[in-house]
Design a protein around this motif. Structure first.
Motif, PDB file in Angstrom:
ATOM      1  N   ARG A 214      84.435  71.212  57.345  1.00  0.00           N
ATOM      2  CA  ARG A 214      85.230  72.344  57.810  1.00  0.00           C
ATOM      3  C   ARG A 214      84.770  72.691  59.215  1.00  0.00           C
ATOM      4  NH1 ARG A 214      85.674  76.562  52.857  1.00  0.00           N
ATOM      5  NH2 ARG A 214      86.125  75.031  51.241  1.00  0.00           N
ATOM      6  N   GLU A 215      85.590  73.422  59.931  1.00  0.00           N
ATOM      7  CA  GLU A 215      85.264  73.677  61.339  1.00  0.00           C
ATOM      8  C   GLU A 215      83.930  74.369  61.557  1.00  0.00           C
ATOM      9  OE1 GLU A 215      87.942  75.113  64.175  1.00  0.00           O
ATOM     10  OE2 GLU A 215      89.591  73.813  63.552  1.00  0.00           O
ATOM     11  N   GLU A 216      83.593  75.274  60.616  1.00  0.00           N
ATOM     12  CA  GLU A 216      82.362  76.052  60.846  1.00  0.00           C
ATOM     13  C   GLU A 216      81.167  75.497  60.072  1.00  0.00           C
ATOM     14  OE1 GLU A 216      84.683  77.844  57.503  1.00  0.00           O
ATOM     15  OE2 GLU A 216      85.042  76.795  59.392  1.00  0.00           O
ATOM     16  N   ASP A 217      81.226  74.210  59.681  1.00  0.00           N
ATOM     17  CA  ASP A 217      80.112  73.626  58.929  1.00  0.00           C
ATOM     18  C   ASP A 217      78.840  73.510  59.763  1.00  0.00           C
ATOM     19  OD1 ASP A 217      80.568  73.148  56.244  1.00  0.00           O
ATOM     20  OD2 ASP A 217      81.712  71.296  56.613  1.00  0.00           O
ATOM     21  N   ARG A 218      77.708  73.750  59.103  1.00  0.00           N
ATOM     22  CA  ARG A 218      76.415  73.403  59.688  1.00  0.00           C
ATOM     23  C   ARG A 218      75.997  72.132  58.959  1.00  0.00           C
ATOM     24  NH1 ARG A 218      71.727  75.107  62.426  1.00  0.00           N
ATOM     25  NH2 ARG A 218      69.789  74.912  61.223  1.00  0.00           N
ATOM     26  N   ILE A 219      75.998  71.021  59.704  1.00  0.00           N
ATOM     27  CA  ILE A 219      75.873  69.700  59.088  1.00  0.00           C
ATOM     28  C   ILE A 219      74.475  69.132  59.264  1.00  0.00           C
ATOM     29  CG2 ILE A 219      76.800  67.348  59.045  1.00  0.00           C
ATOM     30  CD1 ILE A 219      79.325  68.612  60.522  1.00  0.00           C
ATOM     31  N   ALA A 220      73.773  68.956  58.143  1.00  0.00           N
ATOM     32  CA  ALA A 220      72.484  68.267  58.199  1.00  0.00           C
ATOM     33  C   ALA A 220      72.774  66.774  58.151  1.00  0.00           C
ATOM     34  CB  ALA A 220      71.619  68.677  57.014  1.00  0.00           C
ATOM     35  N   VAL A 221      72.147  66.003  59.054  1.00  0.00           N
ATOM     36  CA  VAL A 221      72.359  64.552  59.073  1.00  0.00           C
ATOM     37  C   VAL A 221      71.030  63.873  58.739  1.00  0.00           C
ATOM     38  CG1 VAL A 221      73.177  62.593  60.438  1.00  0.00           C
ATOM     39  CG2 VAL A 221      74.034  64.888  60.926  1.00  0.00           C
ATOM     40  N   GLY A 222      71.029  63.087  57.691  1.00  0.00           N
ATOM     41  CA  GLY A 222      69.813  62.350  57.343  1.00  0.00           C
ATOM     42  C   GLY A 222      69.591  61.232  58.341  1.00  0.00           C
ATOM     43  N   VAL A 223      68.492  61.308  59.114  1.00  0.00           N
ATOM     44  CA  VAL A 223      68.245  60.306  60.160  1.00  0.00           C
ATOM     45  C   VAL A 223      66.898  59.633  59.914  1.00  0.00           C
ATOM     46  CG1 VAL A 223      67.990  59.900  62.640  1.00  0.00           C
ATOM     47  CG2 VAL A 223      69.605  61.627  61.834  1.00  0.00           C
ATOM     48  N   SER A 224      66.948  58.395  59.464  1.00  0.00           N
ATOM     49  CA  SER A 224      65.703  57.652  59.226  1.00  0.00           C
ATOM     50  C   SER A 224      65.240  56.982  60.505  1.00  0.00           C
ATOM     51  CB  SER A 224      65.947  56.586  58.157  1.00  0.00           C
ATOM     52  OG  SER A 224      66.840  55.604  58.677  1.00  0.00           O
ATOM     53  N   GLY A 225      66.174  56.781  61.439  1.00  0.00           N
ATOM     54  CA  GLY A 225      65.857  56.039  62.656  1.00  0.00           C
ATOM     55  C   GLY A 225      66.410  54.617  62.604  1.00  0.00           C
ATOM     56  N   GLY A 226      66.916  54.210  61.446  1.00  0.00           N
ATOM     57  CA  GLY A 226      67.557  52.899  61.319  1.00  0.00           C
ATOM     58  C   GLY A 226      68.916  52.897  62.001  1.00  0.00           C
ATOM     59  N   LYS A 227      69.515  51.700  62.152  1.00  0.00           N
ATOM     60  CA  LYS A 227      70.758  51.580  62.922  1.00  0.00           C
ATOM     61  C   LYS A 227      71.884  52.450  62.367  1.00  0.00           C
ATOM     62  CE  LYS A 227      72.934  47.694  60.588  1.00  0.00           C
ATOM     63  NZ  LYS A 227      72.325  48.123  59.323  1.00  0.00           N
ATOM     64  N   ASP A 228      71.983  52.539  61.028  1.00  0.00           N
ATOM     65  CA  ASP A 228      73.084  53.297  60.441  1.00  0.00           C
ATOM     66  C   ASP A 228      72.990  54.778  60.766  1.00  0.00           C
ATOM     67  OD1 ASP A 228      74.352  51.070  58.883  1.00  0.00           O
ATOM     68  OD2 ASP A 228      72.380  51.032  57.961  1.00  0.00           O
ATOM     69  N   SER A 229      71.792  55.340  60.587  1.00  0.00           N
ATOM     70  CA  SER A 229      71.671  56.781  60.802  1.00  0.00           C
ATOM     71  C   SER A 229      71.722  57.126  62.290  1.00  0.00           C
ATOM     72  CB  SER A 229      70.406  57.334  60.139  1.00  0.00           C
ATOM     73  OG  SER A 229      69.248  56.742  60.669  1.00  0.00           O
ATOM     74  N   VAL A 230      71.250  56.199  63.136  1.00  0.00           N
ATOM     75  CA  VAL A 230      71.345  56.422  64.583  1.00  0.00           C
ATOM     76  C   VAL A 230      72.822  56.431  65.002  1.00  0.00           C
ATOM     77  CG1 VAL A 230      70.949  55.296  66.822  1.00  0.00           C
ATOM     78  CG2 VAL A 230      69.037  55.602  65.209  1.00  0.00           C
ATOM     79  N   ALA A 231      73.585  55.463  64.465  1.00  0.00           N
ATOM     80  CA  ALA A 231      75.022  55.417  64.766  1.00  0.00           C
ATOM     81  C   ALA A 231      75.712  56.674  64.257  1.00  0.00           C
ATOM     82  CB  ALA A 231      75.653  54.181  64.124  1.00  0.00           C
ATOM     83  N   LEU A 232      75.357  57.096  63.046  1.00  0.00           N
ATOM     84  CA  LEU A 232      75.996  58.278  62.465  1.00  0.00           C
ATOM     85  C   LEU A 232      75.741  59.516  63.313  1.00  0.00           C
ATOM     86  CD1 LEU A 232      77.525  59.686  60.143  1.00  0.00           C
ATOM     87  CD2 LEU A 232      75.310  60.015  59.008  1.00  0.00           C
ATOM     88  N   LEU A 233      74.475  59.728  63.702  1.00  0.00           N
ATOM     89  CA  LEU A 233      74.166  60.927  64.484  1.00  0.00           C
ATOM     90  C   LEU A 233      74.900  60.893  65.823  1.00  0.00           C
ATOM     91  CD1 LEU A 233      72.497  63.529  64.313  1.00  0.00           C
ATOM     92  CD2 LEU A 233      70.708  62.394  65.655  1.00  0.00           C
ATOM     93  N   TYR A 234      74.932  59.694  66.438  1.00  0.00           N
ATOM     94  CA  TYR A 234      75.613  59.548  67.727  1.00  0.00           C
ATOM     95  C   TYR A 234      77.103  59.880  67.602  1.00  0.00           C
ATOM     96  CZ  TYR A 234      77.036  57.555  72.190  1.00  0.00           C
ATOM     97  OH  TYR A 234      77.552  57.389  73.456  1.00  0.00           O
ATOM     98  N   ILE A 235      77.739  59.277  66.611  1.00  0.00           N
ATOM     99  CA  ILE A 235      79.192  59.474  66.455  1.00  0.00           C
ATOM    100  C   ILE A 235      79.509  60.924  66.066  1.00  0.00           C
ATOM    101  CG2 ILE A 235      81.231  58.803  65.102  1.00  0.00           C
ATOM    102  CD1 ILE A 235      80.005  55.966  64.926  1.00  0.00           C
ATOM    103  N   LEU A 236      78.716  61.487  65.152  1.00  0.00           N
ATOM    104  CA  LEU A 236      78.978  62.876  64.754  1.00  0.00           C
ATOM    105  C   LEU A 236      78.782  63.827  65.922  1.00  0.00           C
ATOM    106  CD1 LEU A 236      77.561  63.304  61.124  1.00  0.00           C
ATOM    107  CD2 LEU A 236      79.927  62.943  61.864  1.00  0.00           C
TER     108      LEU A 236
END
Lengths: 315, 315
Positions: B51-73
């Protein structure tokens, strides 16, 4: 007994000749044969496959599975005098292949004193599989012969079972066949076909002879050992058209998984069976049967799949 | 342009650098990067993940998937000023492994100007994964370290997301992860876990921060190419405990199938998504959440899985 021989874990008397990895049992010849027969009885009663007064058509190609099925059913049938068996062979018309298997099917039926009838694609549909595939190639239709054969054989078995007044149609699919088909349909995303993959056919229509699969809980290697130990004759040459690429890959994968984690094939089947009521519910909302405008057989479409394929090679 | 270069099928201007087999597209760098980002946007909107007002926690291990996810989000988030991102790293306590990945997670968060918080197994549960596994070995409990890690990390991520007042928890599972997990659970017969494998968590409980998987429709090789082309730093060493035998077999099988029939992984995911409403219906009748009598977290059992595992290594 030699000192390296292991005793059967069931009777504890005779030497074991088979190690059933998924259960840990080591079985002697007698106990193994009995256990396969009891497994089939268990499947039949668990899924209420037969009634006492059923006239059961058994699809017999002459391969190991159908030979084992006819043998086991004829053994069980002796306990149910009101029931009848009749063997049905579909002659697809594959030159240099079907002749020998027909001979074997005839022989096993005769040995077991079971009536045997042959129906051919040529008589039922006007074409042999060979001529269908030839026409298909000429018309540059990119369909595998197995596509034609699968659809037409399914229809042929139903027509044949109805023709001989059978109340059930038993086919010899074993556990490996079932587990492979489940995964194939999952990988193809074919939810409707998954929903139709049942121990006993649940779609009721006066023109459908309900199908049952009494061997569905017997692994393929146990079917092989069963016919070997019973010294049953069977036809083992692969179909000249067989090039089931996808099924081959799935078979290899499932065999590898079964090797590493014995029981995997059962789990695949049982997971499917757990999901089945929900799949069927999903399907029921969608499927309504009508009669094919060409042949009059029940189908969810205007024209049944068999007539559709035949039209393509004719026009 | 050299004469052997193919033009991008999308913009028809720049040379193609990537052939997307399952769609037939040949893409240039710019169009490829855009298409991955658009895919993620599509997944987010298709499953109404945010939703527009979400506070989104992103699980970031440092691996390629989570790095890509944080970047794109973080890129997408710029269009939604009311939303917030916060990166969370779980430090399981694996010596010689987690230190470097933590450094990378910190760096990417800093580069993207995203708040970053670290939670450790040691702080949350009193033990590092190393010490848990050591105790497990001493007690001769035959459980893989991945079993402890999976259960505890799941719980840790939820506790962490709640701690930072997040309204959503995004994890970086890609298409390959999802397709593998679907098949694994099918082969294990774990219908309940299948039913819980959803794009957005549907079990509502005030103590659960709903999980979402925005990368679930991006194949692993496209995630890899994405981080490579964006020149993002990521941690690539395999976990020293990694010995996912079953997952490895399933990964190899799915990769082989994808190679032969491009699109197979999507079909597995989509078949699952088709069945999901029915699976959930099956589950809903059974599951009722209660609070763990030890930690108070929601669980279908009396004691949650994490506390159960911790008890086993303690007593």
């Amino acid at each position: 007994m030699g000192k390296f021989q292991t005793l059967c874990t069931k009777c504890k008397k005779s030497p074991a000749i088979f190690f059933r990895k998924y259960s840990g049992e080591k079985l002697c010849k007698k106990c193994f044969l009995e256990s396969v027969e009891n497994r089939v009885k268990g499947t039949i009663s668990r899924f209420k496959m037969f009634r006492e007064e059923d006239r059961i058509a058994v699809g017999v190609s002459g391969g190991k599975d159908s030979v084992a099925l006819l043998y086991i059913l004829s053994k069980i049938e002796r306990e149910f005098p009101k029931s009848e068996l009749i063997a049905i062979t579909i002659d697809e018309g594959i030159k240099g292949y079907r002749e020998e298997s027909l001979r074997i099917a005839r022989k096993i039926a005769k040995d077991l004193d079971v009536e045997h009838v042959v129906f051919s694609f040529k008589d039922l549909f006007g074409y042999t599989l060979d001529s269908i595939f030839e026409r298909s190639l000429k018309k540059e239709i990119r369909l595998a012969p197995c596509t034609y054969c699968g659809v037409l054989r399914r229809k042929a078995l139903n027509l044949a079972a109805r023709e001989v007044n059978a109340s059930k149609l038993a086919t010899a699919h074993n556990l490996d066949d079932e587990a492979q088909t489940i995964l194939i349909n999952f990988l193809r995303g074919d939810v409707e076909r998954l929903a139709r993959l049942e121990p006993i056919q649940s779609i009721v229509h006066p023109k459908f002879v309900p199908r049952v699969k009494p061997l569905m809980e017997v692994p393929e290697n146990e079917v092989s050992l069963y016919v070997y130990l019973r010294e049953l004759d069977f036809f083992s040459a692969p179909c000249p058209y067989a090039r089931y690429a996808l099924r081959g890959d799935i078979r290899d994968f499932l065999n590898k998984m079964e090797e590493k984690r014995p029981g995997t094939k059962f789990i695949v089947l049982n997971t499917h069976l757990k999901l089945l009521p929900f799949l069927k519910q999903a399907l029921r909302e969608k499927v309504s049967l009508q009669e094919c405008i060409i042949c009059g057989e029940p189908t969810p479409h205007k024209i049944c799949k068999a007539c559709e394929l035949l039209q393509r090679i004719q026009n």
